[in-house]
Design a protein around this motif. Structure first.
Motif, PDB file in Angstrom:
ATOM      1  N   PHE A   1       0.957  -1.226   0.048  1.00  0.00           N
ATOM      2  CA  PHE A   1       0.135   0.117  -0.061  1.00  0.00           C
ATOM      3  C   PHE A   1       1.030   1.281   0.143  1.00  0.00           C
ATOM      4  CE2 PHE A   1      -2.575   3.318   1.611  1.00  0.00           C
ATOM      5  CZ  PHE A   1      -3.844   2.910   1.255  1.00  0.00           C
TER       6      PHE A   1
ATOM      7  N   SER B   1       1.410   4.948   0.547  1.00  0.00           N
ATOM      8  CA  SER B   1       0.828   5.845   1.311  1.00  0.00           C
ATOM      9  C   SER B   1       1.237   7.437   1.261  1.00  0.00           C
ATOM     10  CB  SER B   1       0.761   5.613   2.971  1.00  0.00           C
ATOM     11  OG  SER B   1       0.373   6.527   3.549  1.00  0.00           O
TER      12      SER B   1
ATOM     13  N   PRO C   1      -0.430   6.591   7.939  1.00  0.00           N
ATOM     14  CA  PRO C   1      -1.262   6.604   7.108  1.00  0.00           C
ATOM     15  C   PRO C   1      -2.501   7.740   7.264  1.00  0.00           C
ATOM     16  CG  PRO C   1      -1.026   4.441   7.483  1.00  0.00           C
ATOM     17  CD  PRO C   1      -0.396   5.117   8.472  1.00  0.00           C
TER      18      PRO C   1
ATOM     19  N   SER D   1      -8.427   8.653   5.653  1.00  0.00           N
ATOM     20  CA  SER D   1      -8.950   7.649   4.578  1.00  0.00           C
ATOM     21  C   SER D   1      -8.140   6.485   4.178  1.00  0.00           C
ATOM     22  CB  SER D   1      -9.069   8.620   3.459  1.00  0.00           C
ATOM     23  OG  SER D   1      -7.799   8.999   2.860  1.00  0.00           O
ATOM     24  N   GLU D   2      -6.751   6.478   4.320  1.00  0.00           N
ATOM     25  CA  GLU D   2      -5.998   5.347   4.002  1.00  0.00           C
ATOM     26  C   GLU D   2      -6.201   4.348   4.938  1.00  0.00           C
ATOM     27  OE1 GLU D   2      -2.214   7.453   1.475  1.00  0.00           O
ATOM     28  OE2 GLU D   2      -1.982   7.155   3.700  1.00  0.00           O
TER      29      GLU D   2
ATOM     30  N   ARG E   1      -8.901   2.034   4.027  1.00  0.00           N
ATOM     31  CA  ARG E   1      -8.957   1.444   3.214  1.00  0.00           C
ATOM     32  C   ARG E   1      -8.006   0.039   3.410  1.00  0.00           C
ATOM     33  NH1 ARG E   1     -10.104   6.298   1.314  1.00  0.00           N
ATOM     34  NH2 ARG E   1     -10.580   6.479  -1.050  1.00  0.00           N
TER      35      ARG E   1
ATOM     36  N   TYR F   1      -1.195  -0.976  -4.389  1.00  0.00           N
ATOM     37  CA  TYR F   1      -2.225  -0.098  -4.559  1.00  0.00           C
ATOM     38  C   TYR F   1      -1.559   1.219  -4.158  1.00  0.00           C
ATOM     39  CZ  TYR F   1      -7.069   1.515  -3.334  1.00  0.00           C
ATOM     40  OH  TYR F   1      -8.313   2.291  -3.736  1.00  0.00           O
TER      41      TYR F   1
ATOM     42  N   SER G   1      -2.400   5.111  -3.315  1.00  0.00           N
ATOM     43  CA  SER G   1      -3.593   6.026  -2.488  1.00  0.00           C
ATOM     44  C   SER G   1      -4.025   7.168  -3.113  1.00  0.00           C
ATOM     45  CB  SER G   1      -3.267   6.031  -1.258  1.00  0.00           C
ATOM     46  OG  SER G   1      -3.997   7.154  -0.658  1.00  0.00           O
ATOM     47  N   SER G   2      -5.083   7.552  -3.211  1.00  0.00           N
ATOM     48  CA  SER G   2      -5.450   8.902  -3.726  1.00  0.00           C
ATOM     49  C   SER G   2      -4.802  10.156  -3.106  1.00  0.00           C
ATOM     50  CB  SER G   2      -6.944   9.307  -3.777  1.00  0.00           C
ATOM     51  OG  SER G   2      -7.635   9.056  -2.697  1.00  0.00           O
ATOM     52  N   ASP G   3      -4.357   9.661  -1.772  1.00  0.00           N
ATOM     53  CA  ASP G   3      -3.790  10.604  -0.849  1.00  0.00           C
ATOM     54  C   ASP G   3      -2.180  11.142  -1.205  1.00  0.00           C
ATOM     55  OD1 ASP G   3      -6.061  11.082   0.389  1.00  0.00           O
ATOM     56  OD2 ASP G   3      -5.649  10.068   2.081  1.00  0.00           O
TER      57      ASP G   3
ATOM     58  N   ASN H   1      -5.513   7.433  -7.823  1.00  0.00           N
ATOM     59  CA  ASN H   1      -5.005   8.593  -7.576  1.00  0.00           C
ATOM     60  C   ASN H   1      -4.883   9.184  -9.070  1.00  0.00           C
ATOM     61  OD1 ASN H   1      -3.439  11.304  -7.438  1.00  0.00           O
ATOM     62  ND2 ASN H   1      -2.472  10.135  -5.950  1.00  0.00           N
TER      63      ASN H   1
ATOM     64  N   THR I   1      -9.984  12.066  -5.706  1.00  0.00           N
ATOM     65  CA  THR I   1      -9.500  12.268  -4.473  1.00  0.00           C
ATOM     66  C   THR I   1     -10.618  12.909  -3.582  1.00  0.00           C
ATOM     67  OG1 THR I   1      -7.525  13.041  -5.353  1.00  0.00           O
ATOM     68  CG2 THR I   1      -7.829  13.728  -3.150  1.00  0.00           C
TER      69      THR I   1
END
Length: 777
Positions: free
Chosen positions: A155, A157, A174, A177-178, A181, A215, A217-219, A240, A375
């Motif tokens: 993941f 982050s 993280p 939101s992460e 997930r 994966y 993350s959108s962050d 993302n 996001t």
């Protein structure tokens, strides 16, 4: 229409060491309350008796109970006055024993003991007071790893990171939101390793060796990750929008708001299992993305948001969700156009397979998935449909669902600009199987036939063709040909003549061939009603493999010729040829049964030379969208409707009903008269090697462990049953939960599933079901 859902969550039966420890702790805690209660009861047994003797008697009883409880495997009953539990085998039959201690609650009555349901015996007389106290706690059982793809997820982050000079790496915390997930992924069984997007290329590359999927993350900030994963040979799932171009999906993306996704690649692993073209992905509109600019030439568009095209007010997709609001930023594209030819530049959920070309022309090193949200997505807003797409996206990127190359099929028709009703039925079925159709008129030029044949894997000639002047067009073609036209018997070399009879069945005579393998040596029904069947007559070819004959005689019906096989003319066949059992001009394609469709599909697969490739995923499904037992919302039809067990008053009344529950229609099973009731349904799984039963359920007012519904499966049409699990009390679920069972060992032509209640359920107790599905591969 209700949103579809498809969930995969493994359910474990039996007891782990952790669960046994819980049972032991519970047993010990029970004893604390019981010894006090029994001691108080014992001094009241006989006021004139000697107190030490009373204590000794109570101690003997406690010792017996303690020995039993220390060996407890499971508890079926825990009330203030009774406890029922199982202990290991004591009589040599390799089955656990059931023990029950109980007191009526009336002062002066005895404490009784029962063994395996035998008559109760008294173990303490004249009990004045007794209370069993159970102190329990729940422990989460280990989640099994995913059954498909890899289980190790890296993941990436965008959370706050601190560099450690001693290790040369970052420690990352993280974002909120992460973390949500990661909890979701771990609930699916993934072993998750968190790594900062700021890590060096070397550190990220080193981690890839120990994982099957990444994966993003959108962050993650737009500058932190860069191109560090571009050369990763394992799968990457990206949510993302900043990295759409880095991973090669397209040169840009756009943002909008939506909650419903239109699926336009149902043959792909990620989208398989959803019968309708649209699903509700969020519980409320969220920020979503669509590709823009230049898309990758090899991009596979899986889904497009409902915001990206126009729809007529009466279109069924518009009425999919009553909570959907009108959207003003429609593009000028219709639903029909979208399904027929998706605009990849407006696609949202997309994939690139290993070796595919990116939008810049580079080659993709591993599988890539671009998720369709932007996001700021609240992961808790994902519907069951949305979670399923996310789960299958990760599984596919990790290696699940190795896709068969789509068969490109040359479909010979009378007029491709104006198909007949019968040709339209064939076209719709062939498309539903994932074939890429190339339509050509039967009277087209030999040059056009040759060019079209060169680009296709197989050709399909239907009975609707007006002119069968195909000798110079397809007879010498090297591609596989499936013919259901009666004149194709001579044109494609099966024989010099034909004979017609009328029947609805055919006898399989060669079950070793791929086409007929699912059926064995049996008689199968091809049509709902009798149709004209066409047989080879005259001088049959010596290279023909007869696969079925007409019932009662040796007339050849279904036949195949392999490459190089001798045709009746004496020439060698330039390609694979299949003659279907039907072929007269009056044949009604709508009467073709599931068996007939299976023969046709396998004939095309064999003719195209793809019988050894992975098969597609099919679903047998019922979403209970109306008050009927005949619901079919999967890609395949069930063999029967739901059949009631110990009840026969239909879906609108009685204990077994289609009811409204929590705002939607569901299947309810209960037993109000002590007979054990339920429902069952059958599916033909014979052509598959793997099958999984999934459903949603809610337990309503179950007051004790003896209140339950069993999940059972049969491989012989219901003659014998195997229990897969139980949904039992005490429980009153406030929402629906998901369950999944592997039923691969029970694959048969007449596989059945059933839900059956215990006999102790009352009028207000039930187990409700929804989205019942068998996924077959």
């Amino acid at each position: 229409m209700k949103p579809l859902s498809h969930k995969i969550r493994a359910r474990r039966r039996g007891y782990t060491l952790a669960e046994l420890l819980v049972a032991s702790v519970s047993a010990s805690l029970l004893l604390v309350g019981m010894s006090s209660s029994l001691y108080i009861a014992s001094i009241s047994l006989d006021p004139g008796a000697n107190s030490p003797r009373q204590k000794t008697k109570a101690a003997e009883v406690l010792t017996d109970i303690m020995i039993d409880l220390k060996l407890a495997l499971s508890f079926r009953e825990r009330t203030a006055t009774a406890v029922t539990f199982t202990v290991p085998d004591r009589d040599g039959d390799r089955l656990p024993e059931t023990i029950r201690y109980a007191w009526s609650g009336t002062a002066g009555d005895p404490l009784t003991y029962q063994y395996n349901g035998s008559s109760a015996v008294n173990v303490a007389e004249n009990v004045q007071q007794l209370q069993f106290t159970a102190l329990t706690r729940f422990m989460a059982a280990p989640v099994p790893p995913p059954t498909e793809g890899g289980a190790n997820l890296l993941f990436v982050s965008g959370g706050s990171a601190r560099y450690n000079f001693f290790t040369g790496s970052f420690t990352v915390a993280p974002t909120t939101s992460e973390s949500a997930r990661i909890r979701l992924f771990e609930s699916w069984g993934y072993q998750t390793t968190i790594i900062s997007a700021q890590e060096s290329q070397d550190n990220i590359t080193a981690q890839l060796n120990d994982h099957e999927v990444v994966y993003v993350s959108s962050d993650v900030p737009s500058t932190d990750l860069g191109t560090k994963l571009v050369e990763a040979t394992i799968g990457v799932v990206n949510e993302n929008p900043n990295y759409v171009d880095e991973f090669g999906f397209a040169s840009d993306s756009s943002i909008s708001f939506a909650s419903a996704l239109v699926l336009n690649a149902s043959n792909h692993y990620i989208a398989s299992g959803f019968a309708d073209p649209a699903i509700v992905t969020f519980s409320a509109s969220q920020s979503v993305i669509s590709l823009s600019g230049t898309p990758a030439s090899d991009l596979n568009g899986i889904g497009t948001w409902l915001t990206t095209f126009e729809a007529a007010p009466d279109d069924p997709i518009v009425s999919l969700d009553p909570n959907l609001k009108p959207i003003s930023n429609f593009q000028s594209i219709s639903i029909d156009e979208l399904e027929e030819e998706p605009r990849l530049s407006s696609a949202s959920l997309v994939t690139l397979n290993t070796g595919a070309n990116t939008y810049t022309g580079a080659t993709v090193a591993g599988r890539r998935v671009q998720l369709p949200w932007a996001t700021g997505l609240d992961i808790n807003r994902l519907s069951l449909d949305g979670r399923t797409l996310l789960q299958r996206s990760i599984a596919w990127a990790a290696g699940a669902g190795e896709q068969t190359t789509i068969t490109k099929l040359l479909f010979v028709v009378t007029d491709r600009e104006a198909l007949t009703d019968q040709e339209t039925q064939r076209e719709e079925l062939l498309k539903s199987w994932g074939y890429d159709l190339v339509l050509i008129n039967d009277e087209d030029t030999p040059d056009n036939f040759a060019a079209a044949a060169a680009s296709c894997d197989a050709a399909y000639v239907s009975t609707e063709v007006d002119s069968i002047d195909l000798a110079q067009q397809l007879a010498s073609a090297t591609l596989g040909i499936v013919s259901e036209h009666q004149e194709g018997i001579a044109v494609f070399g099966f024989g010099s003549g034909l004979l017609k009879t009328s029947d609805s069945e055919t006898d399989i005579t060669n079950a070793s061939h791929y086409i007929t393998q699912p059926f064995g040596d049996s008689r199968i029904q091809l049509f709902e009603f009798e149709q004209t069947l066409v047989h080879t007559a005259g001088s049959p070819s010596t290279g023909t493999t007869v696969l079925s004959q007409s019932p009662g005689n040796a007339y050849e019906q279904l036949a195949a010729i392999d490459v190089g096989g001798t045709l009746y003319s004496g020439r060698s066949s330039p390609g694979r040829r299949v003659k279907m059992p039907w072929g007269d001009s009056d044949f009604n394609f709508a009467l073709l049964t599931d068996n007939g469709q299976t023969l046709l599909k396998r004939a095309i697969t064999w003719a195209a030379g793809k019988e050894n490739e992975a098969g597609s995923i099919e679903t047998f499904r019922d979403d209970f969208e109306s008050s009927t037992y005949s619901g079919n919302t999967g890609t395949r039809q069930w063999s029967t409707d739901w059949l009631e067990i110990n009840e026969s008053d239909g879906p609108g009344s009685g204990d077994e009903q289609i009811i409204s529950d929590l705002g939607s229609t569901r299947l309810r099973v209960r037993d109000n008269d002590g007979g054990g009731e339920g429902v069952e349904r059958e599916a033909n799984l014979s052509e598959f090697t793997k099958a999984t039963l999934t459903f949603d359920y809610r337990r309503v007012n179950l007051s004790k462990v003896d209140d339950y519904a069993t999940i059972e499966v049969s491989a012989d049409g219901g003659k014998s049953w195997t229990e897969l699990g139980r949904l039992q009390g005490a429980a009153n679920d406030l929402d629906y939960f998901s369950a999944s069972y592997d039923i691969s060992p029970y694959i048969a032509t007449n596989t059945r599933i059933r839900f059956v209640t215990s006999r102790s359920m009352g009028s207000r107790e039930s187990v409700n079901f929804d989205h019942v599905q068998i996924t077959a591969e």
